[in-house]
Each structure stands twice: as C-alpha cells, then as structure tokens.
Design an enzyme around this catalytic site. Structure first.
Site, mmCIF file in Angstrom:
data_model
loop_
_atom_site.group_PDB
_atom_site.id
_atom_site.type_symbol
_atom_site.label_atom_id
_atom_site.label_comp_id
_atom_site.label_asym_id
_atom_site.label_seq_id
_atom_site.Cartn_x
_atom_site.Cartn_y
_atom_site.Cartn_z
ATOM 1 N N LYS A 20 1.134 -1.522 -0.274
ATOM 2 C CA LYS A 20 -0.085 -0.189 0.020
ATOM 3 C C LYS A 20 0.985 0.973 -0.281
ATOM 4 O O LYS A 20 0.443 2.427 -0.590
ATOM 5 C CB LYS A 20 -0.958 0.033 1.036
ATOM 6 N N THR B 189 -4.213 5.531 3.240
ATOM 7 C CA THR B 189 -2.075 6.051 2.933
ATOM 8 C C THR B 189 -2.610 6.908 1.858
ATOM 9 O O THR B 189 -1.687 7.413 1.361
ATOM 10 C CB THR B 189 -1.002 5.009 2.411
HETATM 11 O O1 LIG Z 1 1.804 2.900 7.487
HETATM 12 C C1 LIG Z 1 0.897 4.064 8.014
HETATM 13 C C2 LIG Z 1 -1.277 4.144 7.639
HETATM 14 O O2 LIG Z 1 -1.534 3.099 8.021
HETATM 15 C C3 LIG Z 1 0.944 5.394 7.480
HETATM 16 O O3 LIG Z 1 1.909 5.686 6.769
HETATM 17 P P1 LIG Z 1 2.814 6.617 6.005
HETATM 18 O O4 LIG Z 1 4.272 5.180 6.150
HETATM 19 O O5 LIG Z 1 3.075 6.752 4.823
HETATM 20 O O6 LIG Z 1 2.780 7.985 6.660
#
Ligand SMILES: O=C(CO)COP(=O)(O)O
Ligand SMILES: NC(=O)C1=CN([C@@H]2O[C@H](COP(=O)(O)OP(=O)(O)OC[C@H]3O[C@@H](n4cnc5c(N)ncnc54)[C@H](OP(=O)(O)O)[C@@H]3O)[C@@H](O)[C@H]2O)C=CC1
Length: 320
Positions: free
Chosen positions: A185, A242
C-alpha cells in the site's frame, strides 16, 4: 505480560502511549541522549510532538531493559530490521516479536515476519498492521488493525494483550497477506501522491488505487497470500487511508515528485525501497506489476511523472 516497544519513532511512540492503557510499557530508543530527553520531558518532541507520555511508559536506551520483556513490538523501519534482529538474536530467542513495520527488505526480499523467522527461529513472530497514523493511535482515536500470527493460540493471546478500549485488533493466521498488504500500500500511495502532485486529477488517482489493488492481489496470489486478507484492514483498509491522506509520508513523498519539489530525505518513506523489492519479486515470479515498476523508477529519479504516465497509458488494452 511485560510489553516493550523497540524503536522510538513516531509509530513506536504512538503504540507505547496507546498500550499504556493496559499496563506498563518499556519504550526503547537506540540513542541514549534521545531516550534521556524523552524521559525528562515526557514527550517525543522529535518524532511525535505534543503527545504526553503516561506515567507508566518507561523510556530507555538500555538493551538489557528491553530484553526483560516477553513481548517486544518492533517499530524499526523495515530496511533496518534484519540487521537489528541479527545483532540482537541471542537475546530475542523464544520471545514474542510483533513486527509493526511495513516493507519488504531489499537485499533478502523478505517481509518483517520472515526476517524474524530467519534471524530468530525460536521466537514467535507476528505482524501488527493496518490503517493507523501514529498520532491517531497516541490520541486514543478509534482504530482497527490486523494481528497476524501463524500460531492461532499465540495470535489470540497477542490479540487480547494488545487490544485496548480504542485499538481493536482482528486476528489472522495469514502472515504473508498481512506483510504484503502493509508493504504494497505504501508503493501505491507514492503513485497516488505523484498523480495528485502532477495534477493528473482525482479520477486518475481512483484508477491508480484500483489498478494498484489489482497488483497487490496479483503478487499476493503468487506468494500464497489469502485473497481475503488483502481485502481486509491490512490491505484495502490501509490502501484507502494512505492513498488519500496528506498525513501519509509515502503520499507526500509522491506529491513532491509529482510537483517537482524537494523532500526531506531523512523522512521514513518505506514505499520507495519496497517498490524496488517488489519489482525484483515481480521479475522472479514473472509477474506484471507496472505501477510498482514506475514507482521504483520515479522514487529513484530515473523517470519523471509524464514519462511514468505515458508508460502506463501505452500498455495494450486488456480485460479488467
Ligand atoms: O502506515 C501508515 C498508516 O497506516 C503510515 O503511512 P506513512 O508511512 O505513509 O506515513
Ligand atoms: N508513523 C506512522 O503513522 C506509522 C508507521 N508505521 C511503520 O512503522 C515503522 C517505523 O516508522 P516510524 O516510527 O513512523 O518512523 P520514524 O521515522 O518516525 O522513526 C524511525 C525510528 O526507527 C529508529 N531506527 C532507525 N534505524 C534504526 C536501527 N538501525 N536500529 C534501531 N532503531 C532504528 C529511529 O531511531 P533514531 O530516532 O535514532 O533515528 C527512529 O526512532 C515503518 O515501517 C512505518 O511504515 C506503521 C503504521 C503507522
């Protein structure tokens, strides 16, 4: 059960604050000065400012104190986890190790639980993953995550220990599916950020999310994941969060590429390295993963967003 969190970044800190609702938590930081500063100020001003530590969060940089815990949550970035496990393997034997990082290691192409199994074979490995920003967890906002463990009894035990009144854990035995969902993701979130940063529009982003999800299912099938897992919190759930939120570092990194703006390289952006790992996995398993491929090239600065778009749109028309 004595719980500890290894890695006092944003997520490790958020988890420690949240889990303190259940009892004492040790939060281990690798840097002694940082640990002392947090211990004194009762806040992680560098990684998660504005979230006060409850009294029962004990911050330390002493590995001996960390190893007193039976259950250790590993909130160390995915590309650093293997070495850390290797260095500390003797002290981690037979513990419950819950990976909280999201990524696929570039040198071994292993997910976090596979890293635990490789370096500490006597440990019980598990994965905690799903849609959750560190600040939301620290604020005790309602959050639902997947706790995946191959051993059903150990998984149920961890589910009970790590759930709080606001953190609801769903149990799974599909560790590979949970690892892949969290890792992939981030790659698709970078693609979505590029899309929005470059001004390609929200319709294009919806297409990237959907076709990115198709790539997630394709690689999941090849590696033996249960397709149901990828439609759950650790896959679709985290993809939805995300790919649509400015709070995501992966998404913001993509936005910066799209808008040709600079980005703070000290920020943890797991999807950039994982895009390379996934492209290598695709080659190994003879899979077509065009979005992951262009994200690897975009992240490395090898192509620009227009070239990435042209590459994707020039592909032969096919069945959905
Ligand atoms: O995994 C995350 C939310 O579930 C955090 O995402 P980021 O690492 O892109 O900030
Ligand atoms: N932030 C979030 O909202 C969420 C993050 N995650 C995942 O959690 C993982 C960690 O991310 P996050 O906490 O946000 O990242 P941060 O950048 O905030 O922190 C990373 C932490 O890891 C430590 N670290 C880095 N390298 C090593 C190493 N070799 N040995 C030991 N510790 C090390 C850093 O220490 P130092 O400060 O000394 O550099 C820092 O404390 C990632 O995989 C991420 O995807 C998952 C869900 C949500």
């Amino acid at each position: 059960m004595r719980i500890a969190v290894a890695g006092a970044g944003a997520f490790g800190t958020g988890l420690a604050i949240s889990l303190a609702a259940n009892g004492p938590v040790t939060l281990w930081a690798r840097d002694q000065d940082a640990a002392m500063e947090m211990s004194k100020s009762r806040e992680n001003s560098r990684r998660l400012a504005g979230h006060a530590f409850p009294e029962n969060v004990h911050v330390t940089s002493d590995l001996g104190t960390l190893f007193e815990a039976e259950t250790i949550l590993l909130a160390i970035p995915a590309q650093k986890l293997g070495n850390w496990l290797k260095e500390n393997a003797n002290n981690l034997a037979e513990k419950r190790l819950v990976a909280c990082c999201k990524g696929i290691d570039q040198s071994t192409l292993r997910g976090p639980v596979a890293q635990i199994e490789a370096h500490v074979p006597t440990a019980i490995g598990a994965m905690l993953t799903g849609p959750s920003f560190a600040a939301d967890i620290a604020n005790h906002l309602p959050t639902a995550l997947t706790l995946a463990c191959k051993d059903a009894d150990e998984g149920a035990y961890l589910q009970a220990c790590l759930s709080t009144p606001t953190l609801r854990l769903y149990l799974s035995q599909d560790v590979i599916g949970a690892e892949l969902g969290g890792a992939l993701k981030n790659v698709i979130a970078i693609a979505c950020g590029v899309c929005m940063g470059a001004g390609f529009g929200e319709s294009a982003r919806a297409a990237v999310i959907t076709r990115g999800f198709a790539e997630m299912r394709r690689i999941g099938k090849a590696l033996g994941a249960d397709p149901e897992t990828l439609t759950g919190l650790s896959g679709f759930g985290d993809l939805a969060l995300t790919c649509t939120s400015d709070a995501s570092r992966n998404y913001r990194f993509g936005q910066s590429i799209g808008a040709a703006e600079s980005f703070d390289t000290s920020t943890t952006v797991e999807g950039a390295a994982t895009a390379v790992s996934v492209s290598n996995l695709a080659e190994k398993h003879n899979l077509d993963l065009p979005i992951c491929r262009v994200v690897a090239d975009l992240s490395a600065g090898k192509i620009d967003p227009e070239t990435a778009l042209a590459t994707l749109l020039a592909r032969p028309l096919r069945k959905e």
